[in-house]
Scaffold this active site. Structure first.
Site, PDB file in Angstrom:
ATOM      1  N   LYS A 159      -5.088   3.348  -2.884  1.00 40.97           N
ATOM      2  CA  LYS A 159      -4.372   2.752  -1.764  1.00 40.97           C
ATOM      3  C   LYS A 159      -5.242   2.713  -0.507  1.00 40.97           C
ATOM      4  O   LYS A 159      -5.135   1.783   0.306  1.00 40.97           O
ATOM      5  CB  LYS A 159      -3.060   3.504  -1.496  1.00 40.97           C
ATOM      6  CG  LYS A 159      -2.032   3.329  -2.610  1.00 40.97           C
ATOM      7  CD  LYS A 159      -1.733   1.850  -2.879  1.00 40.97           C
ATOM      8  CE  LYS A 159      -0.632   1.658  -3.896  1.00 40.97           C
ATOM      9  NZ  LYS A 159      -0.324   0.229  -4.156  1.00 40.97           N
ATOM     10  N   THR A 198      11.691   5.299  -6.652  1.00 38.90           N
ATOM     11  CA  THR A 198      11.270   4.360  -7.690  1.00 38.90           C
ATOM     12  C   THR A 198      10.794   5.139  -8.915  1.00 38.90           C
ATOM     13  O   THR A 198      10.645   6.366  -8.870  1.00 38.90           O
ATOM     14  CB  THR A 198      10.108   3.459  -7.204  1.00 38.90           C
ATOM     15  OG1 THR A 198       8.933   4.275  -7.011  1.00 38.90           O
ATOM     16  CG2 THR A 198      10.446   2.756  -5.898  1.00 38.90           C
ATOM     17  N   SER A 228       0.837  -1.189   0.000  1.00 39.44           N
ATOM     18  CA  SER A 228       0.000   0.000   0.000  1.00 39.44           C
ATOM     19  C   SER A 228       0.879   1.249   0.000  1.00 39.44           C
ATOM     20  O   SER A 228       1.949   1.269  -0.613  1.00 39.44           O
ATOM     21  CB  SER A 228      -0.952  -0.046   1.201  1.00 39.44           C
ATOM     22  OG  SER A 228      -1.848   1.040   1.188  1.00 39.44           O
ATOM     23  N   TYR A 257      -4.251   7.828  -7.055  1.00 36.97           N
ATOM     24  CA  TYR A 257      -3.368   6.952  -6.290  1.00 36.97           C
ATOM     25  C   TYR A 257      -3.760   6.874  -4.812  1.00 36.97           C
ATOM     26  O   TYR A 257      -3.880   5.763  -4.262  1.00 36.97           O
ATOM     27  CB  TYR A 257      -1.925   7.427  -6.447  1.00 36.97           C
ATOM     28  CG  TYR A 257      -0.903   6.486  -5.870  1.00 36.97           C
ATOM     29  CD1 TYR A 257      -0.532   5.323  -6.561  1.00 36.97           C
ATOM     30  CD2 TYR A 257      -0.298   6.737  -4.644  1.00 36.97           C
ATOM     31  CE1 TYR A 257       0.410   4.448  -6.031  1.00 36.97           C
ATOM     32  CE2 TYR A 257       0.644   5.874  -4.107  1.00 36.97           C
ATOM     33  CZ  TYR A 257       0.992   4.734  -4.810  1.00 36.97           C
ATOM     34  OH  TYR A 257       1.919   3.868  -4.282  1.00 36.97           O
TER      35      TYR A 257
END
Length: 239
Positions: free
Chosen positions: A168, A197, A140, A164
């Site tokens: 989540k 990332t 999550s 997003y």
């Protein structure tokens, strides 16, 4: 006799998924590295297997139930069970202001981040139930925590968006409901923290190892471990 732990990580050709697969594999687990892109997934699995670790590429597009079912068939034929399922695959979704976001803009992010884990759990549930100590880890985000996003200390640090964070938050609720319904399986959600990332343009301040600490820990819990919780690398976090 030691039995090798069988794990599957979705969206594992890069980022948190790849690092999770690497860490589990070097600990002696047999990891199925799942990714929708065959070239990228195969390459990642080959690289992680170079030093003798057991990493097998498996094609899996979480937006397709047929793909999830086919992946389960491959694991069934190869291992007969699944000890750990890590639902990691996710997309960032639209970055538009909420006032400029339409329902249609959110379909793709919900399809991957919310419906994707449901498809995968549906496909792999019989294999999880064939394991002695089955675990599911939902990757999550703190952005899905209502307590965090409404905390004045974090105001203006992250621009408000609908996709997003909402997906989540929904994934967190899926975690609690699966944990309540599947008493024979330990189901937990993880907040990796702000990790560098592709999802955030590598702007995160945590390393991939730090970002996967909680994932690896929850993947390795015993039958007396927690279920229905939300954790980061430092422990429980608020919903």
């Amino acid at each position: 006799m030691t039995t090798t732990t069988i794990a599957l990580v979705t969206g594992a050709n890069k980022g948190l998924g790849r690092e999770t697969a690497r860490r589990l594999a070097v600990s002696g687990w047999h990891v199925f590295l799942a990714a929708r892109d065959e070239a990228l997934g195969s390459s990642a699995a080959a690289e992680l297997s170079a030093d003798g670790a057991q990493v097998s590429y498996i094609p899996l597009d979480v937006t397709s139930q047929d793909s999830a079912d086919a992946a389960a068939g491959i694991v069934r034929a190869a291992a007969g069970r699944l000890d750990v399922l890590i639902n990691n695959a996710a997309v960032a979704g639209p970055d538009a202001h909420p006032a400029d976001t339409r329902a249609a803009d959110l379909r793709a992010v919900f399809d991957t981040n919310v419906f994707g884990p449901i498809r995968v759990i549906t496909a792999f549930l019989p294999l999880l139930r064939a394991a002695a100590n089955p675990r599911i880890v939902m990757v999550s985000s703190g952005m899905g925590s209502i307590a965090t996003t409404t905390d004045p200390r974090w105001k203006d640090l992250v621009r408000p968006t609908l996709g997003y964070p909402a997906t989540k938050a929904a994934l967190n609720m899926l975690t609690t409901q699966y944990a309540l319904a599947l008493g024979d399986i330990r189901v937990n959600a993880v907040d990796p923290g702000y990790t560098a990332t592709d999802l955030n343009g590598h702007s995160g301040f945590q390393s991939l190892r730090e970002g996967t600490d909680a994932i690896v820990e929850l993947a390795g819990i015993g039958p007396d471990g927690p279920t229905g919780g939300f954790f980061d690398r430092n422990g429980p976090v608020p919903w």
